[in-house]
Design a protein around this motif. Structure first.
Motif, mmCIF file in Angstrom:
data_model
loop_
_atom_site.group_PDB
_atom_site.id
_atom_site.type_symbol
_atom_site.label_atom_id
_atom_site.label_comp_id
_atom_site.label_asym_id
_atom_site.label_seq_id
_atom_site.Cartn_x
_atom_site.Cartn_y
_atom_site.Cartn_z
ATOM 1 N N SER A 78 11.827 28.785 38.287
ATOM 2 C CA SER A 78 11.794 27.180 38.274
ATOM 3 C C SER A 78 11.526 26.607 37.020
ATOM 4 C CB SER A 78 10.622 26.833 39.220
ATOM 5 O OG SER A 78 9.279 27.403 38.936
ATOM 6 N N GLY A 79 11.381 27.358 35.905
ATOM 7 C CA GLY A 79 11.202 26.905 34.574
ATOM 8 C C GLY A 79 10.336 27.669 33.816
ATOM 9 N N PHE A 80 10.133 27.390 32.577
ATOM 10 C CA PHE A 80 9.345 28.354 31.621
ATOM 11 C C PHE A 80 7.974 27.649 31.043
ATOM 12 C CE2 PHE A 80 13.933 28.096 30.264
ATOM 13 C CZ PHE A 80 14.350 29.637 30.697
ATOM 14 N N ASP A 81 7.003 28.501 31.277
ATOM 15 C CA ASP A 81 5.963 27.823 30.688
ATOM 16 C C ASP A 81 5.556 27.984 29.262
ATOM 17 O OD1 ASP A 81 4.435 30.564 29.872
ATOM 18 O OD2 ASP A 81 4.375 31.008 32.004
ATOM 19 N N GLU A 82 4.652 27.192 28.734
ATOM 20 C CA GLU A 82 4.366 26.986 27.409
ATOM 21 C C GLU A 82 4.136 28.236 26.632
ATOM 22 O OE1 GLU A 82 0.663 25.355 25.043
ATOM 23 O OE2 GLU A 82 1.784 23.646 26.319
ATOM 24 N N LYS A 83 3.355 29.407 27.170
ATOM 25 C CA LYS A 83 3.003 30.454 26.768
ATOM 26 C C LYS A 83 4.214 31.266 26.447
ATOM 27 C CE LYS A 83 -1.284 30.370 26.110
ATOM 28 N NZ LYS A 83 -1.973 30.313 24.421
ATOM 29 N N LEU A 84 5.149 31.326 27.266
ATOM 30 C CA LEU A 84 6.403 32.264 27.314
ATOM 31 C C LEU A 84 7.471 31.736 26.073
ATOM 32 C CD1 LEU A 84 8.565 34.211 28.482
ATOM 33 C CD2 LEU A 84 9.364 32.450 29.945
ATOM 34 N N ILE A 85 7.283 30.167 26.136
ATOM 35 C CA ILE A 85 8.022 29.635 24.980
ATOM 36 C C ILE A 85 7.564 30.276 23.591
ATOM 37 C CG2 ILE A 85 8.909 27.544 23.749
ATOM 38 C CD1 ILE A 85 9.198 26.247 26.624
ATOM 39 N N GLU A 86 6.284 30.250 23.458
ATOM 40 C CA GLU A 86 5.629 30.608 22.136
ATOM 41 C C GLU A 86 5.717 31.997 22.086
ATOM 42 O OE1 GLU A 86 1.106 31.190 20.688
ATOM 43 O OE2 GLU A 86 1.459 29.408 21.892
ATOM 44 N N GLN A 87 5.792 32.900 23.043
ATOM 45 C CA GLN A 87 6.243 34.301 22.787
ATOM 46 C C GLN A 87 7.762 34.331 22.305
ATOM 47 O OE1 GLN A 87 3.651 36.918 22.644
ATOM 48 N NE2 GLN A 87 5.764 37.976 21.586
ATOM 49 N N VAL A 88 8.550 33.804 22.937
ATOM 50 C CA VAL A 88 10.034 33.809 22.632
ATOM 51 C C VAL A 88 10.158 33.391 21.298
ATOM 52 C CG1 VAL A 88 12.175 32.936 23.212
ATOM 53 C CG2 VAL A 88 10.591 33.812 25.108
#
Length: 318
Positions: A289-299
């Motif tokens: 349903s979407g990405f969280d901030e921590k995931l975006i940071e890791q990516v």
């Protein structure tokens, strides 16, 4: 089986605010009657991608215009024949290795004018990538091409694209005091218009760039976002909704790593991060349903953000 463009080696180019600003700067310089513009930008911010995009989408210009690109190589020989040979090779012209500079000039000019005639135009725009490699003599050699074009009733406009974090080239430029030593006719042609090319700056730039995947880029009747995350897309989720998360993630990385300087997100890292999020993460999660901030940071980290930023800082400090 047809491969989705995001899964091919040459992924689609998108129009960013930086590209729009770049195009406007070139148009303004042409309207002001200049023969060229100096463009400054950091490595991997998308300068080359921008020139390719502008070449492929000429509608930003008000009239038909021929465009071509060359990359200025590092070379020890800065003679006129060496300079013209670089251009000849990159536009596909072949001439005897002992040809004179005058013959090389004529062949290059004939080629450009031929393309202009075919397009029904009188102006050619030459994008010179890695322009920080140019010597003061090289600018003089360019005026010879410009003069030859003018004599035949055509215009040559040069876009000099400098990589500002190429420490070696910048040191050479400072040591030679390039601009201060150039004669007035060279300065007057090529150094009166300037532009700074940046990466993605802030929420607005990122939202605009991410929205291209939500609405502009399409494959088999679907936007790229819808193609890879159809269920979430149908419920109203959009990739552009994460623009603020990108900004926050970048800020967290920079604070934690004590990075200084501009916080622009390079187009190289942006493109890799979007690929990983859309193509690898979203389709593998049925309840996505979407990405969280921590995931975006890791990516971003996995995409090489920190390595590139540290390399930039080393070059500037060198």
């Amino acid at each position: 089986m047809i491969t989705h463009p995001m899964q091919s080696k040459q992924r689609p180019l998108i129009p960013t605010r930086a590209i729009e600003s770049f195009a406007d700067a070139i148009k303004t310089a042409i309207e002001d009657g200049h023969n060229g513009i100096q463009v400054q930008g950091r490595a991997r911010d998308g300068k080359t991608r921008a020139t390719i995009y502008l070449e492929k989408h000429p509608s930003w210009l008000d009239e038909p215009t021929h465009m071509f690109r060359i990359t200025m190589l590092r070379r020890k020989n800065h003679s006129d024949t060496s300079f013209y040979k670089v251009i000849q090779l990159q536009v596909g012209l072949v001439q005897h290795h002992q040809s004179s500079a005058a013959n090389r000039i004529q062949q290059i000019v004939d080629c450009i004018i031929g393309e202009c005639i075919a397009m029904g135009c009188h102006r050619s725009i030459l994008f010179i990538d890695e322009a920080q490699q140019l010597s003061d003599d090289d600018f003089e050699y360019l005026t010879n091409l410009d003069n030859a074009m003018t004599e035949d009733g055509y215009e040559l406009f040069c876009v000099f694209i400098h990589q500002t974090d190429d420490a070696k080239a910048e040191k050479r430029r400072k040591l030679s005091k390039l601009v201060e030593q150039l004669p007035p006719h060279v300065t007057g042609r090529y150094f009166l218009a300037e532009h700074v090319f940046s990466g993605l700056r802030g929420i607005s730039d990122l939202q605009h760039a991410l929205d291209q995947y939500d609405s502009r880029l399409r494959f088999e009747g679907k936007s790229f976002t819808e193609y890879f995350a159809g269920q979430a897309f149908s419920k109203g989720w959009r990739l552009a909704s994460h623009a603020k998360d990108f900004v926050t993630a970048i800020s967290n990385i920079r604070k934690r790593s004590q990075l200084k300087g501009p916080a622009d997100l390079s187009m190289k890292i942006f493109a890799v991060a979007v690929y990983r999020l859309l193509v690898r993460v979203a389709p593998d999660n049925p309840s996505f349903s979407g990405f969280d901030e921590k995931l975006i940071e890791q990516v971003l980290l996995d995409s090489g953000y920190l390595a590139l930023e540290k390399a930039r800082q080393r070059q500037v400090a060198a």
